[in-house]
Design a protein around this motif. Sequence first.
Motif, short mmCIF file in Angstrom:
data_model
loop_
_atom_site.label_atom_id
_atom_site.label_comp_id
_atom_site.label_asym_id
_atom_site.label_seq_id
_atom_site.Cartn_x
_atom_site.Cartn_y
_atom_site.Cartn_z
N LYS A 39 0.83 -1.21 0.00
CA LYS A 39 0.00 0.00 0.00
C LYS A 39 0.86 1.25 0.00
O LYS A 39 0.53 2.23 -0.66
N GLU A 40 1.96 1.23 0.74
CA GLU A 40 2.84 2.39 0.80
C GLU A 40 3.43 2.69 -0.57
O GLU A 40 3.58 3.85 -0.96
N THR A 41 3.74 1.64 -1.32
CA THR A 41 4.28 1.80 -2.67
C THR A 41 3.22 2.39 -3.58
O THR A 41 3.50 3.32 -4.35
N ARG A 42 2.01 1.86 -3.48
CA ARG A 42 0.90 2.40 -4.29
C ARG A 42 0.68 3.87 -3.98
O ARG A 42 0.54 4.69 -4.88
N ASP A 43 0.70 4.23 -2.70
CA ASP A 43 0.51 5.63 -2.32
C ASP A 43 1.62 6.51 -2.85
O ASP A 43 1.39 7.65 -3.27
N LEU A 44 2.85 5.99 -2.87
CA LEU A 44 3.98 6.75 -3.42
C LEU A 44 3.81 6.94 -4.92
O LEU A 44 4.07 8.02 -5.45
N VAL A 45 3.36 5.89 -5.61
CA VAL A 45 3.11 6.00 -7.05
C VAL A 45 2.05 7.07 -7.30
O VAL A 45 2.20 7.91 -8.20
N ILE A 46 1.00 7.08 -6.50
CA ILE A 46 -0.06 8.09 -6.65
C ILE A 46 0.53 9.49 -6.44
O ILE A 46 0.24 10.41 -7.22
N GLU A 47 1.33 9.67 -5.40
CA GLU A 47 1.95 10.98 -5.15
C GLU A 47 2.81 11.41 -6.33
O GLU A 47 2.79 12.57 -6.74
N CYS A 48 3.57 10.47 -6.88
CA CYS A 48 4.42 10.78 -8.04
C CYS A 48 3.57 11.17 -9.25
O CYS A 48 3.91 12.12 -9.97
N CYS A 49 2.49 10.46 -9.47
CA CYS A 49 1.60 10.76 -10.60
C CYS A 49 0.97 12.14 -10.44
O CYS A 49 0.91 12.92 -11.40
N VAL A 50 0.51 12.46 -9.24
CA VAL A 50 -0.09 13.76 -8.98
C VAL A 50 0.95 14.86 -9.19
O VAL A 50 0.66 15.90 -9.81
N GLU A 51 2.16 14.64 -8.72
CA GLU A 51 3.24 15.62 -8.91
C GLU A 51 3.56 15.79 -10.40
O GLU A 51 3.75 16.91 -10.88
N PHE A 52 3.58 14.69 -11.15
CA PHE A 52 3.84 14.75 -12.59
C PHE A 52 2.75 15.56 -13.28
O PHE A 52 3.04 16.43 -14.11
N ILE A 53 1.50 15.29 -12.95
CA ILE A 53 0.38 16.01 -13.55
C ILE A 53 0.48 17.50 -13.21
O ILE A 53 0.27 18.37 -14.07
N HIS A 54 0.83 17.81 -11.97
CA HIS A 54 0.99 19.19 -11.55
C HIS A 54 2.10 19.87 -12.34
O HIS A 54 1.95 21.02 -12.80
N LEU A 55 3.23 19.19 -12.51
CA LEU A 55 4.36 19.73 -13.26
C LEU A 55 3.97 20.02 -14.71
O LEU A 55 4.22 21.13 -15.22
N ILE A 56 3.34 19.06 -15.35
CA ILE A 56 2.96 19.23 -16.76
C ILE A 56 1.91 20.33 -16.90
O ILE A 56 1.99 21.18 -17.79
N SER A 57 0.91 20.34 -16.01
CA SER A 57 -0.15 21.35 -16.13
C SER A 57 0.39 22.75 -15.84
O SER A 57 -0.03 23.72 -16.49
N SER A 58 1.33 22.88 -14.91
CA SER A 58 1.93 24.19 -14.63
C SER A 58 2.71 24.69 -15.85
O SER A 58 2.61 25.87 -16.22
N GLU A 59 3.48 23.81 -16.45
CA GLU A 59 4.25 24.19 -17.65
C GLU A 59 3.30 24.53 -18.80
O GLU A 59 3.52 25.50 -19.52
N ALA A 60 2.25 23.74 -18.98
CA ALA A 60 1.28 24.01 -20.04
C ALA A 60 0.59 25.35 -19.80
O ALA A 60 0.33 26.10 -20.75
N ASN A 61 0.30 25.65 -18.54
CA ASN A 61 -0.32 26.93 -18.21
C ASN A 61 0.61 28.09 -18.57
O ASN A 61 0.17 29.11 -19.10
N GLU A 62 1.89 27.91 -18.29
CA GLU A 62 2.87 28.95 -18.64
C GLU A 62 2.92 29.16 -20.15
O GLU A 62 2.94 30.31 -20.62
N ILE A 63 2.92 28.09 -20.91
CA ILE A 63 2.92 28.17 -22.37
C ILE A 63 1.65 28.87 -22.85
O ILE A 63 1.69 29.74 -23.72
N CYS A 64 0.54 28.51 -22.25
CA CYS A 64 -0.75 29.10 -22.59
C CYS A 64 -0.72 30.62 -22.36
O CYS A 64 -1.16 31.39 -23.21
#
Length: 144
Positions: A39-64
Amino acid sequence: MSDREGHTGAPGDDDLSLPKATVSKMIAALLPNDIVCAKETRDLVIECCVEFIHLISSEANEICEQESKKTIAPEHIISALKRLGFDSFTSEVEDVLKDHKQQQKDREKKVSKFEQSGLTEEELLAEQEKLFAASRAKFQSTQQ
């Protein structure tokens, strides 16, 4: 300043997550049958995915914003992936976008066929019943 030990981000980031059951199913599908994910690994994967989405969306917002746009478009996401060094993801993202656009077109065709008929839903249902009755009659006549 950090919300939790080892985690920094905007206020409310703790509210962002992905469905645990869905992520667990995806992880299980990718792992060999004899390997289990903690479960701890799954939760870490989720945190990484959320961080990745945040990173991409922030960069996309800047481009926008640089393009003086008010809405993030798929092209902004693709550009963000490239800017951040995730070029290897772009072809798959473009394929998914192409499929999505095709599905939208297909849905619009179905709606427009209904609209083009010029009939109300009740009239179409009545027509359908007539066709079913004619089909039943034809089937019964061949059975005799």
